[in-house]
Design a protein around this motif. Sequence first.
Motif, short mmCIF file in Angstrom:
data_model
loop_
_atom_site.label_atom_id
_atom_site.label_comp_id
_atom_site.label_asym_id
_atom_site.label_seq_id
_atom_site.Cartn_x
_atom_site.Cartn_y
_atom_site.Cartn_z
N ARG A 165 0.86 -1.19 0.00
CA ARG A 165 0.00 0.00 0.00
C ARG A 165 0.89 1.24 0.00
NH1 ARG A 165 -5.80 -0.52 2.77
NH2 ARG A 165 -6.34 -2.61 2.00
N ALA A 166 0.74 2.08 -1.00
CA ALA A 166 1.54 3.30 -1.09
C ALA A 166 1.08 4.29 -0.02
CB ALA A 166 1.41 3.91 -2.48
N VAL A 219 -2.51 7.98 5.17
CA VAL A 219 -2.88 7.21 6.36
C VAL A 219 -4.39 6.96 6.40
CG1 VAL A 219 -3.01 7.28 8.88
CG2 VAL A 219 -0.90 7.97 7.71
N HIS A 220 -5.16 8.00 6.13
CA HIS A 220 -6.61 7.86 6.24
C HIS A 220 -7.21 7.02 5.12
CE1 HIS A 220 -7.79 10.43 9.69
NE2 HIS A 220 -6.56 10.89 9.52
N SER A 221 -6.55 6.96 3.97
CA SER A 221 -7.10 6.18 2.85
C SER A 221 -6.53 4.77 2.77
CB SER A 221 -6.85 6.91 1.53
OG SER A 221 -5.47 6.99 1.24
N GLN A 222 -5.31 4.57 3.26
CA GLN A 222 -4.65 3.28 3.06
C GLN A 222 -4.47 2.46 4.34
OE1 GLN A 222 -3.92 2.02 0.03
NE2 GLN A 222 -4.83 3.88 -0.83
N ILE A 223 -4.42 3.11 5.49
CA ILE A 223 -4.20 2.40 6.75
C ILE A 223 -5.45 2.39 7.62
CG2 ILE A 223 -2.82 2.30 8.87
CD1 ILE A 223 -0.50 3.52 7.25
N PHE A 224 -6.08 3.54 7.77
CA PHE A 224 -7.28 3.62 8.62
C PHE A 224 -8.51 2.99 7.97
CE2 PHE A 224 -5.92 7.42 11.51
CZ PHE A 224 -4.94 6.62 12.06
N THR A 225 -8.39 2.55 6.73
CA THR A 225 -9.48 1.82 6.08
C THR A 225 -9.34 0.31 6.26
OG1 THR A 225 -8.22 1.90 4.01
CG2 THR A 225 -9.92 3.59 4.33
N THR A 230 -6.73 -4.72 12.89
CA THR A 230 -5.43 -4.88 12.24
C THR A 230 -4.32 -4.38 13.16
OG1 THR A 230 -6.43 -4.57 10.06
CG2 THR A 230 -4.04 -4.26 10.22
N LEU A 231 -3.29 -5.19 13.33
CA LEU A 231 -2.15 -4.82 14.17
C LEU A 231 -1.23 -3.87 13.42
CD1 LEU A 231 -1.36 -8.38 15.57
CD2 LEU A 231 -2.60 -6.55 16.74
N VAL A 246 -5.18 -0.50 14.36
CA VAL A 246 -5.81 0.57 13.59
C VAL A 246 -6.81 1.32 14.46
CG1 VAL A 246 -7.43 1.02 11.70
CG2 VAL A 246 -5.43 -0.44 11.31
N GLU A 247 -7.62 0.59 15.20
CA GLU A 247 -8.63 1.22 16.04
C GLU A 247 -8.00 2.14 17.09
OE1 GLU A 247 -12.76 0.05 18.25
OE2 GLU A 247 -11.13 -1.41 18.38
N GLU A 248 -6.94 1.68 17.74
CA GLU A 248 -6.27 2.50 18.75
C GLU A 248 -5.77 3.82 18.17
OE1 GLU A 248 -3.24 1.01 21.36
OE2 GLU A 248 -4.17 -0.97 21.41
N GLU A 249 -5.11 3.73 17.01
CA GLU A 249 -4.54 4.94 16.43
C GLU A 249 -5.63 5.88 15.92
OE1 GLU A 249 -1.39 5.72 16.94
OE2 GLU A 249 -1.39 3.81 18.03
N MET A 250 -6.74 5.32 15.45
CA MET A 250 -7.87 6.16 15.03
C MET A 250 -8.50 6.90 16.21
SD MET A 250 -9.74 3.73 12.18
CE MET A 250 -11.01 4.93 11.80
N LEU A 251 -8.36 6.31 17.40
CA LEU A 251 -8.94 6.92 18.60
C LEU A 251 -7.98 7.82 19.36
CD1 LEU A 251 -10.91 3.87 20.07
CD2 LEU A 251 -11.90 5.94 19.08
N TYR A 252 -6.70 7.42 19.42
CA TYR A 252 -5.79 8.04 20.38
C TYR A 252 -4.55 8.70 19.78
CZ TYR A 252 -8.61 4.96 23.30
OH TYR A 252 -9.66 4.32 23.90
N ASN A 253 -4.32 8.56 18.48
CA ASN A 253 -3.14 9.20 17.91
C ASN A 253 -3.30 10.72 17.99
OD1 ASN A 253 -1.27 10.33 15.83
ND2 ASN A 253 -0.79 8.17 15.54
N PRO A 254 -2.43 11.41 18.72
CA PRO A 254 -2.64 12.84 18.98
C PRO A 254 -2.51 13.72 17.74
CG PRO A 254 -0.50 12.16 19.80
CD PRO A 254 -1.22 10.91 19.38
N ARG A 255 -1.94 13.19 16.67
CA ARG A 255 -1.81 13.97 15.43
C ARG A 255 -2.86 13.55 14.40
NH1 ARG A 255 4.80 13.56 14.59
NH2 ARG A 255 5.38 14.51 16.61
#
Length: 302
Positions: A165-166, A219-225, A230-231, A246-255
């Motif tokens: 995934r690019a 990130v939002h199109s290739q990883i958060f989808t 997903t680990l 993926v769920e953790e970073e969608m919830l808690y990634n400060p950026r």
Amino acid sequence: MLPIRLHLPANRALRLLSLFTRFDSRQTEAFSAESKVRSVAMASYSTAATEGSKRLLFRQLFEKESSTYTYLLADMGHPEKPAVLIDPVDKTVDRDLSLIRDLGVKLIYAMNTHVHADHVTGTGIIKVKVPGVQSVISKASNAKADHLIDQGDKINFGDLYLEVRATPGHTLGCVTYVTGDGLNQPNPRIAFTGDAVLIRGCGRTDFQGGSSRQLYQSVHSQIFTLPKETLIYPAHDYKGFTVSTVEEEMLYNPRLTKDEETFKSIMENLKLAYPKMIDVAVPANMACGLQDVAVKAEAAAS
């Protein structure tokens, strides 16, 4: 507790006993049936979760100077036990190759998620020490390698594979490698995100053709989808974390939880120091670590 005695005529006592016996029998049968349903459901879930995972040998390795993670994956269900190594570091090649020998797997690919600026890749040394190993990096990186990959490509090792995934933005050529999707592939899926997504962070975007807007969209199109379970295994960590989802970073990634304009503002105001290894690492990594083949060959032979 004292026993309770009921004084009933014999015929009424027998009918009452029969009633309790029938009820107990039905309750037992119902409980047994429910248990069987639960067992089947748990077995089905377990099978779905491990059918591909039991084939996968996975090791997370760490290089402390640059805080880099290297990942070893192998298909242990295949006769040849083919393996790939993601983001090897030159200083820990001997450790990695020793582990590969101990585990009895056959390394076929040495891969990079991008052209690193904080360390020299171990790919070139590995190719010298283990003839037949092929290097892999994205075509967009403009670096040299045996295989130049693009969005949607698959890297097969045995009956397992990694999807490409690019995910540019940290650099022009960043990619994320994601384990395959299917019954015979690891479940949950695993994303090796390089510097695109770090645990509660992300890679900087102020050099090597980086772009905060492009990174956010990647990130939002290739990883958060990807499926939420997903680990996520990044290329670096500086706080002692090893894995996220993926769920953790969608919830808690400060950026990356911010909107795009806020993210862009954050990234443009980080005021980070110039990477101390960049002037050495980038030229070497553009050649996939083959900056001095003759010296490496001599070292391998000695």
